[in-house]
Each structure stands twice: as structure tokens, then as C-alpha cells.
Design an enzyme around this catalytic site. Structure first.
Site, mmCIF file in Angstrom:
data_model
loop_
_atom_site.group_PDB
_atom_site.id
_atom_site.type_symbol
_atom_site.label_atom_id
_atom_site.label_comp_id
_atom_site.label_asym_id
_atom_site.label_seq_id
_atom_site.Cartn_x
_atom_site.Cartn_y
_atom_site.Cartn_z
ATOM 1 N N SER A 135 0.874 -1.184 0.000
ATOM 2 C CA SER A 135 0.000 0.000 0.000
ATOM 3 C C SER A 135 0.908 1.229 0.000
ATOM 4 O O SER A 135 1.048 1.945 0.981
ATOM 5 C CB SER A 135 -0.936 -0.014 1.214
ATOM 6 O OG SER A 135 -0.236 -0.002 2.417
ATOM 7 N N GLU A 174 2.002 -9.410 7.111
ATOM 8 C CA GLU A 174 2.763 -8.922 8.267
ATOM 9 C C GLU A 174 2.527 -9.788 9.498
ATOM 10 O O GLU A 174 2.897 -9.420 10.612
ATOM 11 C CB GLU A 174 2.400 -7.464 8.542
ATOM 12 C CG GLU A 174 2.787 -6.563 7.375
ATOM 13 C CD GLU A 174 2.485 -5.089 7.605
ATOM 14 O OE1 GLU A 174 2.011 -4.726 8.693
ATOM 15 O OE2 GLU A 174 2.729 -4.306 6.678
ATOM 16 N N ASP A 211 -3.839 1.682 12.139
ATOM 17 C CA ASP A 211 -3.459 2.241 10.828
ATOM 18 C C ASP A 211 -4.565 1.923 9.829
ATOM 19 O O ASP A 211 -4.553 0.879 9.179
ATOM 20 C CB ASP A 211 -2.125 1.645 10.341
ATOM 21 C CG ASP A 211 -1.753 2.157 8.936
ATOM 22 O OD1 ASP A 211 -2.455 3.054 8.425
ATOM 23 O OD2 ASP A 211 -0.759 1.657 8.366
ATOM 24 N N ASP A 265 1.897 8.569 7.383
ATOM 25 C CA ASP A 265 2.725 7.614 6.635
ATOM 26 C C ASP A 265 2.710 8.037 5.166
ATOM 27 O O ASP A 265 3.607 8.729 4.692
ATOM 28 C CB ASP A 265 2.158 6.199 6.847
ATOM 29 C CG ASP A 265 2.791 5.134 5.960
ATOM 30 O OD1 ASP A 265 3.774 5.429 5.268
ATOM 31 O OD2 ASP A 265 2.292 3.980 5.943
ATOM 32 N N LYS A 322 9.999 5.137 6.848
ATOM 33 C CA LYS A 322 10.320 3.932 6.072
ATOM 34 C C LYS A 322 11.497 4.265 5.161
ATOM 35 O O LYS A 322 11.374 5.135 4.288
ATOM 36 C CB LYS A 322 9.117 3.524 5.217
ATOM 37 C CG LYS A 322 7.914 3.011 6.014
ATOM 38 C CD LYS A 322 6.694 2.916 5.115
ATOM 39 C CE LYS A 322 5.573 2.096 5.735
ATOM 40 N NZ LYS A 322 4.303 2.263 4.977
ATOM 41 N N GLU A 339 -4.878 -1.994 9.680
ATOM 42 C CA GLU A 339 -4.056 -2.592 10.738
ATOM 43 C C GLU A 339 -4.527 -2.224 12.140
ATOM 44 O O GLU A 339 -4.649 -1.045 12.463
ATOM 45 C CB GLU A 339 -2.594 -2.135 10.588
ATOM 46 C CG GLU A 339 -1.999 -2.517 9.251
ATOM 47 C CD GLU A 339 -0.604 -1.938 9.050
ATOM 48 O OE1 GLU A 339 0.026 -1.506 10.038
ATOM 49 O OE2 GLU A 339 -0.160 -1.917 7.896
ATOM 50 N N HIS A 356 -5.888 -5.601 2.974
ATOM 51 C CA HIS A 356 -5.081 -6.755 3.399
ATOM 52 C C HIS A 356 -5.915 -7.983 3.769
ATOM 53 O O HIS A 356 -5.362 -8.998 4.157
ATOM 54 C CB HIS A 356 -4.184 -6.377 4.600
ATOM 55 C CG HIS A 356 -3.011 -5.529 4.218
ATOM 56 N ND1 HIS A 356 -1.973 -5.255 5.076
ATOM 57 C CD2 HIS A 356 -2.717 -4.893 3.055
ATOM 58 C CE1 HIS A 356 -1.086 -4.480 4.453
ATOM 59 N NE2 HIS A 356 -1.529 -4.245 3.234
ATOM 60 N N GLU A 373 -2.594 6.182 12.683
ATOM 61 C CA GLU A 373 -1.761 6.433 11.497
ATOM 62 C C GLU A 373 -2.634 6.455 10.248
ATOM 63 O O GLU A 373 -3.513 5.596 10.093
ATOM 64 C CB GLU A 373 -0.730 5.287 11.411
ATOM 65 C CG GLU A 373 0.081 5.243 10.131
ATOM 66 C CD GLU A 373 0.937 3.970 10.070
ATOM 67 O OE1 GLU A 373 1.248 3.377 11.124
ATOM 68 O OE2 GLU A 373 1.280 3.563 8.948
ATOM 69 N N LYS A 430 7.548 -0.402 14.173
ATOM 70 C CA LYS A 430 6.448 -1.168 13.594
ATOM 71 C C LYS A 430 7.111 -2.257 12.767
ATOM 72 O O LYS A 430 7.730 -1.965 11.740
ATOM 73 C CB LYS A 430 5.672 -0.215 12.678
ATOM 74 C CG LYS A 430 4.187 -0.444 12.636
ATOM 75 C CD LYS A 430 3.531 0.545 11.713
ATOM 76 C CE LYS A 430 2.613 -0.190 10.760
ATOM 77 N NZ LYS A 430 1.834 0.703 9.907
ATOM 78 N N HIS A 481 8.891 -1.194 9.111
ATOM 79 C CA HIS A 481 9.145 -2.187 8.052
ATOM 80 C C HIS A 481 8.227 -1.905 6.857
ATOM 81 O O HIS A 481 7.457 -0.945 6.877
ATOM 82 C CB HIS A 481 8.853 -3.590 8.598
ATOM 83 C CG HIS A 481 7.396 -3.802 8.936
ATOM 84 N ND1 HIS A 481 6.826 -5.032 9.106
ATOM 85 C CD2 HIS A 481 6.371 -2.910 9.123
ATOM 86 C CE1 HIS A 481 5.547 -4.914 9.376
ATOM 87 N NE2 HIS A 481 5.244 -3.650 9.396
ATOM 88 N N ARG A 482 8.273 -2.769 5.847
ATOM 89 C CA ARG A 482 7.294 -2.782 4.773
ATOM 90 C C ARG A 482 6.570 -4.131 4.805
ATOM 91 O O ARG A 482 7.042 -5.083 5.424
ATOM 92 C CB ARG A 482 7.944 -2.608 3.396
ATOM 93 C CG ARG A 482 8.721 -1.334 3.173
ATOM 94 C CD ARG A 482 7.969 -0.073 3.528
ATOM 95 N NE ARG A 482 6.714 0.149 2.819
ATOM 96 C CZ ARG A 482 6.496 1.081 1.908
ATOM 97 N NH1 ARG A 482 7.485 1.881 1.548
ATOM 98 N NH2 ARG A 482 5.310 1.260 1.351
ATOM 99 N N SER A 483 5.454 -4.211 4.095
ATOM 100 C CA SER A 483 4.729 -5.494 4.105
ATOM 101 C C SER A 483 5.521 -6.587 3.378
ATOM 102 O O SER A 483 5.372 -7.765 3.663
ATOM 103 C CB SER A 483 3.335 -5.319 3.511
ATOM 104 O OG SER A 483 3.403 -4.641 2.279
HETATM 105 P P1 PGA Z 1 3.087 -1.257 3.017
HETATM 106 O O1 PGA Z 1 2.069 -1.017 4.211
HETATM 107 O O2 PGA Z 1 4.432 -1.634 3.545
HETATM 108 O O3 PGA Z 1 2.418 -2.351 2.230
HETATM 109 O O4 PGA Z 1 3.126 0.036 2.249
HETATM 110 C C1 PGA Z 1 2.348 -0.744 5.523
HETATM 111 C C2 PGA Z 1 1.706 0.533 6.038
HETATM 112 O O5 PGA Z 1 0.765 1.097 5.434
HETATM 113 O O6 PGA Z 1 2.140 1.041 7.078
HETATM 114 ZN ZN ZN Z 2 0.710 2.903 7.075
#
Ligand code: PGA
Ligand code: ZN
Length: 429
Positions: free
Chosen positions: A43, A206, A243, A314, A339, A165, A156, A287, A390, A367-369
Site C-alpha cells: 500500500s 505482516e 493504521d 505515513d 520507512k 491494521e 489486506h 496512522e 512497527k 518495516h514494509r509489508s
Molecule cells: P506497506 O504497508 O508496507 O504495504 O506500504 C504498511 C503501512 O501502510 O504502514
Molecule cells: Zn501505514
């Protein structure tokens, strides 16, 4: 005599979703060699730096990273060989110049970040200094409180939950190890509760569950039940963080809560909804409660809720100092999700963190997904000292690798390890 970079090369590896990503290797003339791997989001924010992919549909559905490998080997390596690996900023700026695009679209942010992280790791090894100490410089290091994503909805999951989330944050724990234990025990309790109610307990990217619950509210309620079942007091020991990833349900200027059947709302109505949640649930952090281009809505949200909870941006800031500066000026939020691959170099990520700290804003290292077994993130979170990370739920090795590295760091620091509630007034940002 300072070490010099002797060789840089990269290879295509796989991330936790089975998609190609990049691993870069840096070898120094003192015999030190280090590597680092790039994560990948799903995302993604509209204004993120570009992740270079081959686009050749015959390989990995177009997601191959052979061109990225080529860019490391043929463009970046020749430019960086002979440089001092301790000159991180100079190296990162040189890569930025080589790329020449504001969005890093020529060489690719994945290309630059994997090299940038590998250089930092090689430098720390060359100095025989832990990576977190090296990255910290003069910053005060601190173990982070985990924000653990244990239940999923939105894009997700195939259920009736609009928000992406639902996270637990063990704010009442005395140490990182204990915080992790509180969170993990809550995760296991949640699994038991969901199974008993007849829900599926398979996990998403995740590591969070994606049960077919009826509403966004039910998701909060079942987590509160899990916190209690694990023997903790919601709010005091373990709090909630959210989130919604609201860009994913924002369409035509409206927030469409289609999955839960709560209808369409404007930003003001969304903010009222979150406010009502604050009355009901021990929520400490929100978030992307609104969409990435809804600066006005964010500002109103921060006015309404920002003295009571953390408002994290974010997708709206994408770890970009330019957007963060605007956010600080306009009081758009009071915290940033950081990130590394949203911006593409270690230096620019640190710059974003330092901006937040100067403004008294919260810092959440994320992190990332799509992740790899690389634990750079754990050291980075400790080094930046923001006190929040996170990095997913309590399963899946690419997430657990970061938690295990944090356990190691805390043990290594012993009595010098600092762990505190980042939400407490007066806590160092
Ligand atoms: P992403 O999502 O790593 O898939 O972008 C995580 C988030 O939105 O925090
Ligand atoms: Zn996010």
C-alpha cells in the site's frame, strides 16, 4: 588510515512475498564485507521514491530486479569504488546526484537504499562498532516499544473490516523483552479466542490475523478481550494503535466504509468517528486515519485529537523532509512513520528523523509489508532513539528476525539499555 570501498555488487533475491528484491554487497580494502537487502511495500504512498522493476512480464510478472542489479554493478559501483565507507552522507549524496531525479526514478530507490545500507553496515564492521551505535552518532539510543499488527482488514483481508491494521502496543512493560512478551502473549490469546469463535487463523503478509469479523468495532473488542485473557490490563499494560490506511478507501473525495457497511463520510465525520473510538477504546496512536492528499482533514484531526493521541503520517509524508517540513509548519500531524525505502537513502531517512525530533514530533520506524531476513531496521530503530517500531505481528521469520535482533541489542546493552513509554509527557522524542 581510513578504509576504502574496493568492490560493490548486487544480486536479485526474494522478499517475504516471493517477489524479487535487491541485495547489495560492499567489500572494503581492509577485508570487511557486508550486505543489505531492500524491503518493498504494497500500500505504497503516491509520492514515494520509485522502486525500479524490470517490467518484463515473462519474468516474475514484471517484478524482476535485473535492471536494478545492473544499475548497482555498472553505474553505482564505479562511482563509489575508492571512497571512504565512513563518509555515508557524501556517498548517499553522490548516488542522489548520479540519479538526478527528485523521485529517484532513473537508478531506483531500491538500488540506492540497498547500497546505502550495505555501506553503513560495512563501515560499522570496519570500526568494530555495533551498527546501532554507528548509526546513532551523537543521538541517544533507545529500545523501541513495538507496535504489533495482530489483526488486519482493508485491502489486506477479505472481511468486513475497513481499516488495515489493528496493533497492540505494550506501553506498560519495563523492558523491550517484556514488551515483546506482552505482545506475543496477546497474539496467542487472540488466536485462541478467534479459533473458539470459529474464525480462520491464517495470517497475512505482516503476520496478523484476518478473521471475518462483522465490523471495525468488533476488531477492537476482540483484541481487548485477548489483552485481558493474556493477563494484562488494556490501556495500562497494552494499548491499541490503528493504521486505517485511509487512502485505500478514499474515493471521489469521500471515505467509503463499504466493507463494514458504515457508509460514506467526509473528513470531519471520520474525525468524529475516531473521537468516539477514543471514548471507547484505549487508543494511543492513529496512522493514516485520512487519505494521503487530505492535508486539511489531517490538520483538523490533529486539532481535534492531537493532544490526546499520536497522529502519525505515513503515506502523506512518505519519509520526505519536504512534506514533513510542510506538516510541521501546518500542524498536520504530530508524528511520522519512517520507512527507509520511501525515500531511498540512509542519510535522507536520518534527516527526516532529525526534523521530527527538532519539532517534538513522534518517530515510528517501520518495516514494509514485503520484507527480508535483513535486520538493519532493528539497529536503525535503536539508533534513531524515537522509542517506537512497527515490524509486524508475532510470527513470520522476516518480522521475528527484527524482534530477535532487538532482544540481542537489549541484552548487549545490559544496564545501559534505555526503554521508556514514548507516549509519556516529557519522554525524549
Ligand atoms: P506497506 O504497508 O508496507 O504495504 O506500504 C504498511 C503501512 O501502510 O504502514
Ligand atoms: Zn501505514
Amino acid at each position: 588510515m581510513s578504509p576504502k570501498i574496493k568492490r560493490i555488487h548486487a544480486m536479485e533475491i526474494l522478499d517475504s512475498r516471493g517477489n524479487p528484491t535487491l541485495r547489495a554487497f560492499v567489500t572494503l580494502d581492509d577485508g570487511i564485507s557486508a550486505s543489505a537487502s531492500c524491503p518493498s511495500g504494497a500500500s505504497t504512498g503516491e509520492h514515494e521514491a520509485v522502486e525500479l522493476r524490470d517490467g518484463d512480464k515473462k519474468r516474475y510478472g514484471g517484478k524482476g530486479t535485473l535492471q536494478a542489479v545492473h544499475n548497482v554493478n555498472k553505474t553505482i559501483a564505479p562511482a563509489l569504488i575508492g571512497m571512504n565507507p565512513l563518509a555515508q552522507e557524501q556517498i548517499d549524496r553522490l548516488m542522489i546526484d548520479l540519479d538526478g531525479q527528485p523521485n529517484k526514478g532513473r537508478l531506483g530507490a531500491n538500488v540506492m537504499l540497498s547500497v546505502s545500507m550495505a555501506v553503513a553496515r560495512a563501515a560499522s564492521l570496519s570500526l568494530s562498532t555495533p551498527l546501532y551505535t554507528y548509526l546513532a552518532g551523537s543521538r541517544k539510543i533507545r529500545l523501541p516499544v513495538p507496535m504489533m499488527n495482530i489483526l488486519n482488514g482493508g485491502k489486506h483481508a477479505n472481511n468486513s473490516i475497513d481499516f488495515q491494521e489493528f496493533m497492540v502496543m505494550p506501553l506498560g512493560a519495563p523492558t523491550f523483552a517484556e514488551a515483546l512478551r506482552y505482545g506475543v502473549e496477546t497474539f496467542h490469546a487472540l488466536k485462541g479466542i478467534l479459533s473458539k469463535k470459529g474464525h480462520v487463523t491464517g495470517v497475512g503478509d505482516e503476520g496478523g490475523f484476518a478473521p471475518n469479523l462483522k465490523s471495525n468495532e468488533e476488531a477492537c473488542e476482540v483484541i481487548l478481550e485477548a489483552i485481558e485473557k493474556a493477563g494484562y490490563q488494556p490501556g495500562r499494560d497494552v494499548a491499541l494503535a490503528l493504521d486505517p490506511a485511509a487512502s485505500s478507501f478514499y474515493e471521489g473525495g469521500r471515505y467509503r466504509l463499504v466493507k463494514s457497511g458504515q457508509g460514506e463520510k467526509d473528513a470531519a465525520a471520520m474525525n468524529r468517528l475516531y473521537d468516539s473510538w477514543l471514548q471507547k477504546y484505549p487508543l494511543v496512536s492513529l496512522e493514516d486515519g485520512l487519505a494521503e492528499n487530505d492535508w486539511e482533514g489531517f490538520q483538523a484531526q490533529t486539532r481535534l485529537l492531537g493532544t490526546r493521541i499520536q497522529i502519525v503520517g505515513d503515506d502523506i509524508f512518505v519519509t520526505n523532509s519536504r512534506f514533513i517540513k510542510r506538516g510541521i509548519e501546518e500542524k498536520t500531524a504530530n508524528a511520522v512513520l519512517i520507512k527507509l525505502n520511501q525515500i531511498g537513502t540512509v542519510t535522507e531517512t536520518i534527516e527526516a528523523v532529525d526534523l521530527c525530533r527538532k519539532a517534538g514530533w513522534g518517530i515510528v520506524i517501520s518495516h514494509r509489508s514485503g520484507e527480508t531476513e535483513d535486520t538493519f531496521l532493528a539497529d536503525f530503530a535503536v539508533a534513531m532513539g524515537g522509542g517506537q517500531i512497527k515490524t509486524g505481528s508475532a510470527c513470520r521469520s522476516e518480522r521475528i528476525a527484527k524482534y530477535n535482533r532487538l532482544l540481542e541489542i537489549e541484552a548487549e546493552l545490559g544496564a545501559d539499555a534505555c526503554f521508556e513509554n514514548p507516549m509519556k509527557k516529557g519522554s525524549t522524542k
